[in-house]
Scaffold this active site. Structure first.
Site, mmCIF file in Angstrom:
data_model
loop_
_atom_site.group_PDB
_atom_site.id
_atom_site.type_symbol
_atom_site.label_atom_id
_atom_site.label_comp_id
_atom_site.label_asym_id
_atom_site.label_seq_id
_atom_site.Cartn_x
_atom_site.Cartn_y
_atom_site.Cartn_z
ATOM 1 N N CYS A 122 -10.325 -12.501 18.085
ATOM 2 C CA CYS A 122 -11.117 -11.365 17.949
ATOM 3 C C CYS A 122 -12.650 -11.467 17.691
ATOM 4 O O CYS A 122 -12.152 -11.332 16.055
ATOM 5 C CB CYS A 122 -10.056 -9.925 17.599
ATOM 6 S SG CYS A 122 -7.993 -10.486 18.733
ATOM 7 N N ASP B 21 -7.804 3.642 9.683
ATOM 8 C CA ASP B 21 -7.519 3.365 8.428
ATOM 9 C C ASP B 21 -8.941 3.322 6.920
ATOM 10 O O ASP B 21 -9.919 3.400 7.240
ATOM 11 C CB ASP B 21 -7.111 1.771 8.476
ATOM 12 C CG ASP B 21 -6.058 1.571 8.022
ATOM 13 O OD1 ASP B 21 -5.284 1.533 7.264
ATOM 14 O OD2 ASP B 21 -5.361 0.090 8.640
ATOM 15 N N ASP C 126 -12.067 -0.435 12.637
ATOM 16 C CA ASP C 126 -13.361 -0.958 11.442
ATOM 17 C C ASP C 126 -14.235 -1.086 11.058
ATOM 18 O O ASP C 126 -14.775 -1.407 11.922
ATOM 19 C CB ASP C 126 -11.721 -1.788 10.988
ATOM 20 C CG ASP C 126 -10.103 -1.441 10.459
ATOM 21 O OD1 ASP C 126 -9.719 -0.085 10.065
ATOM 22 O OD2 ASP C 126 -9.212 -2.145 10.389
ATOM 23 N N ARG D 255 -9.812 -8.895 9.405
ATOM 24 C CA ARG D 255 -9.827 -9.582 8.949
ATOM 25 C C ARG D 255 -10.479 -10.606 8.949
ATOM 26 O O ARG D 255 -10.285 -12.042 8.359
ATOM 27 C CB ARG D 255 -8.562 -10.348 8.151
ATOM 28 C CG ARG D 255 -7.234 -8.769 7.695
ATOM 29 C CD ARG D 255 -6.295 -9.165 7.486
ATOM 30 N NE ARG D 255 -5.653 -8.184 7.043
ATOM 31 C CZ ARG D 255 -4.113 -8.380 7.726
ATOM 32 N NH1 ARG D 255 -3.753 -7.892 8.854
ATOM 33 N NH2 ARG D 255 -3.378 -7.088 7.337
ATOM 34 N N CYS E 265 -4.368 -17.385 13.743
ATOM 35 C CA CYS E 265 -4.624 -17.533 15.094
ATOM 36 C C CYS E 265 -4.757 -17.710 16.293
ATOM 37 O O CYS E 265 -5.063 -18.177 16.396
ATOM 38 C CB CYS E 265 -5.214 -16.027 14.888
ATOM 39 S SG CYS E 265 -5.607 -14.638 14.278
ATOM 40 N N LYS F 178 -3.812 4.923 5.984
ATOM 41 C CA LYS F 178 -4.003 5.721 7.466
ATOM 42 C C LYS F 178 -4.284 7.033 7.337
ATOM 43 O O LYS F 178 -3.472 7.665 6.682
ATOM 44 C CB LYS F 178 -2.971 4.316 8.811
ATOM 45 C CG LYS F 178 -2.897 2.976 8.243
ATOM 46 C CD LYS F 178 -1.724 3.168 9.706
ATOM 47 C CE LYS F 178 -2.119 1.094 9.879
ATOM 48 N NZ LYS F 178 -1.931 0.620 8.667
ATOM 49 N N ARG G 139 7.269 -0.029 1.883
ATOM 50 C CA ARG G 139 6.986 -1.210 3.210
ATOM 51 C C ARG G 139 6.247 -2.367 2.599
ATOM 52 O O ARG G 139 4.923 -1.774 1.925
ATOM 53 C CB ARG G 139 6.504 -0.716 5.307
ATOM 54 C CG ARG G 139 5.360 0.102 4.921
ATOM 55 C CD ARG G 139 5.380 1.007 5.887
ATOM 56 N NE ARG G 139 4.452 1.718 5.775
ATOM 57 C CZ ARG G 139 4.563 3.254 5.624
ATOM 58 N NH1 ARG G 139 5.671 3.968 5.028
ATOM 59 N NH2 ARG G 139 3.252 3.954 5.782
ATOM 60 N N ARG H 134 0.969 -1.085 -0.011
ATOM 61 C CA ARG H 134 -0.475 0.009 0.259
ATOM 62 C C ARG H 134 0.794 1.539 -0.046
ATOM 63 O O ARG H 134 0.069 2.364 -0.515
ATOM 64 C CB ARG H 134 -1.262 -0.137 1.391
ATOM 65 C CG ARG H 134 -2.301 1.275 1.143
ATOM 66 C CD ARG H 134 -3.020 0.757 2.601
ATOM 67 N NE ARG H 134 -2.830 -0.043 3.189
ATOM 68 C CZ ARG H 134 -4.342 -1.227 3.201
ATOM 69 N NH1 ARG H 134 -4.983 -0.948 1.835
ATOM 70 N NH2 ARG H 134 -4.084 -2.374 3.333
ATOM 71 N N TYR H 135 1.716 0.856 0.659
ATOM 72 C CA TYR H 135 3.163 1.974 0.756
ATOM 73 C C TYR H 135 4.097 2.182 -0.101
ATOM 74 O O TYR H 135 4.608 0.708 0.165
ATOM 75 C CB TYR H 135 3.462 2.459 2.362
ATOM 76 C CG TYR H 135 2.316 2.549 2.669
ATOM 77 C CD1 TYR H 135 1.307 4.463 2.719
ATOM 78 C CD2 TYR H 135 1.569 2.251 3.956
ATOM 79 C CE1 TYR H 135 0.573 4.235 3.815
ATOM 80 C CE2 TYR H 135 0.397 2.443 5.054
ATOM 81 C CZ TYR H 135 -0.048 3.554 4.911
ATOM 82 O OH TYR H 135 -1.699 3.934 5.522
ATOM 83 N N CYS I 137 -11.965 -8.865 14.209
ATOM 84 C CA CYS I 137 -11.277 -8.716 13.497
ATOM 85 C C CYS I 137 -11.202 -8.393 12.591
ATOM 86 O O CYS I 137 -12.196 -7.954 11.752
ATOM 87 C CB CYS I 137 -10.926 -10.203 13.663
ATOM 88 S SG CYS I 137 -9.538 -10.168 12.349
#
Length: 351
Positions: free
Chosen positions: A108, A311, A274, A113, A104, A318, A95, A91-92, A111
């Site tokens: 959560c 985000d 999100d 995702r 995981c 962000k 990085r 995205r950037y 989450c």
């Protein structure tokens, strides 16, 4: 209360006293759609007699997850729009995310995702896909940092982690490798000497970003796991999600940030939740979040001040949610200016 292994079904959660009889049917419907796992460390931490327990709220399925709002999205931050090859999000310019695994130790309930992770999710990258992802990084000298996320990369065996680090270690232009993880607080025994050694590569600086949302997550075992990482020479930073009913209180949030700092973890990001499906019951309004973050000013040391981050839906990156890049409009919505200078409405129009 203790458990010998992670609880991964509603029946197991009910047997442990974490889901009352009246809520089992709805919890089972949630579990049919979204992955469930609660580690022994967290089972021991939950107060089953408290219906508002902030640890349970993060991990035990709730009927509210069955309600999806029009603005919620399966890919709320637009990972897929910036995924040139499987396992990479670019995205950037300097990085990339490397999503080697989509599993995981815990799942959560908020989450972002949640449509991609879990036993039925996107799984672990195949050998060929990992080769392609590493090749993508190696071919682009502008990539300075690789962020291993997923999923939680620390569920991989030390052998597999070490193999990835050796391959990244051979790429001269990659200087920073960052791991995003919950493991030190949800499964602290996993943080042993073999895992710590696997996080290092010659010539690279390793950062470990720890996700924790409530000060009670800093048990004695968690503190010891964090100390093992820091004492091994790796810097740690924090990630927290601002969650209604968990940490949407200035005193709780202050205690959490102090806990990070006391354990040599620098507060880094406080995320506005999100727009993931079925997570509206966790979200404050952006105005409420901004007011809460402002209340930390002067209440806690500058060492304890995270960046409040949103985000931008759709993959636009962000933005500091408490900055001039976020402006409240007359209609009660917000206008967000991304790092390219483009402006977006928040909440966005439903797809």
């Amino acid at each position: 209360m203790t458990a010998l292994r992670s609880l991964t079904t509603v029946a197991e959660l009910a047997e442990a006293g974490l889901v009352p009889e009246a809520k089992r049917a709805d919890a089972a419907r949630v579990a049919e759609r979204y992955a469930v796992a609660v580690t022994p460390a967290l089972v021991a931490l939950i107060d089953a007699d408290d219906p508002s327990d902030p640890i349970a709220r993060q991990f035990v399925p709730d009927a509210a997850e069955l309600v999806t709002l029009p603005e919620e999205r399966a890919d709320p931050i637009g990972d897929l729009a910036h995924s040139p090859v499987e396992g990479i999000v670019h995205r950037y310019p300097d990085r990339v995310l490397l999503k080697a695994v989509h599993v995981c130790p815990v799942y959560c309930r908020f989450c972002f995702r949640r449509e991609m992770v879990g036993p039925e999710g996107l799984g672990t990258l195949s050998a060929n896909a990992l080769d392609a992802a590493i090749a993508y990084i190696a071919e682009r000298p502008e990539i300075w940092e690789v962020i291993l996320t997923g999923g939680d990369p620390l569920v991989l065996s030390p052998r597999r982690l070490q193999a990835i680090m050796e391959r990244l270690g051979a790429i001269a232009h990659v200087k920073i490798v960052r791991f995003h993880t919950r493991v030190p607080v949800v499964d602290p025994a996993r943080v042993d000497a073999a895992l710590i050694d696997a996080l290092k590569a010659s010539g690279k600086t390793t950062y470990v970003a720890l996700h924790a949302n409530h000060p009670r997550e800093f048990t004695a075992d968690a503190r010891a796991a964090i100390a093992r990482i820091v004492d091994a020479g790796m810097a740690m930073i924090s990630q927290t999600v601002l969650l209604k009913g968990v940490n949407d209180d200035a005193d709780v949030l202050a205690a959490l940030m102090r806990s990070f700092v006391e354990n040599r973890v620098k507060p880094y990001y406080l995320h506005h939740p999100d727009l993931a499906p079925g997570t509206a019951h966790f979200r404050l309004t952006l105005a409420e979040g901004r007011a809460l973050v402002e209340s930390l000013r002067g209440r806690v040391s500058g060492l304890c001040q995270p960046a409040y981050i949103l985000d931008i839906p759709g993959g636009h990156g962000k933005v500091r949610a408490d900055s001039t890049a976020v402006e409240e409009a007359d209609d009660g919505c917000f206008r967000l200016r991304d790092f390219r200078g483009d402006v977006h409405a928040y909440p966005p129009q439903a797809d």
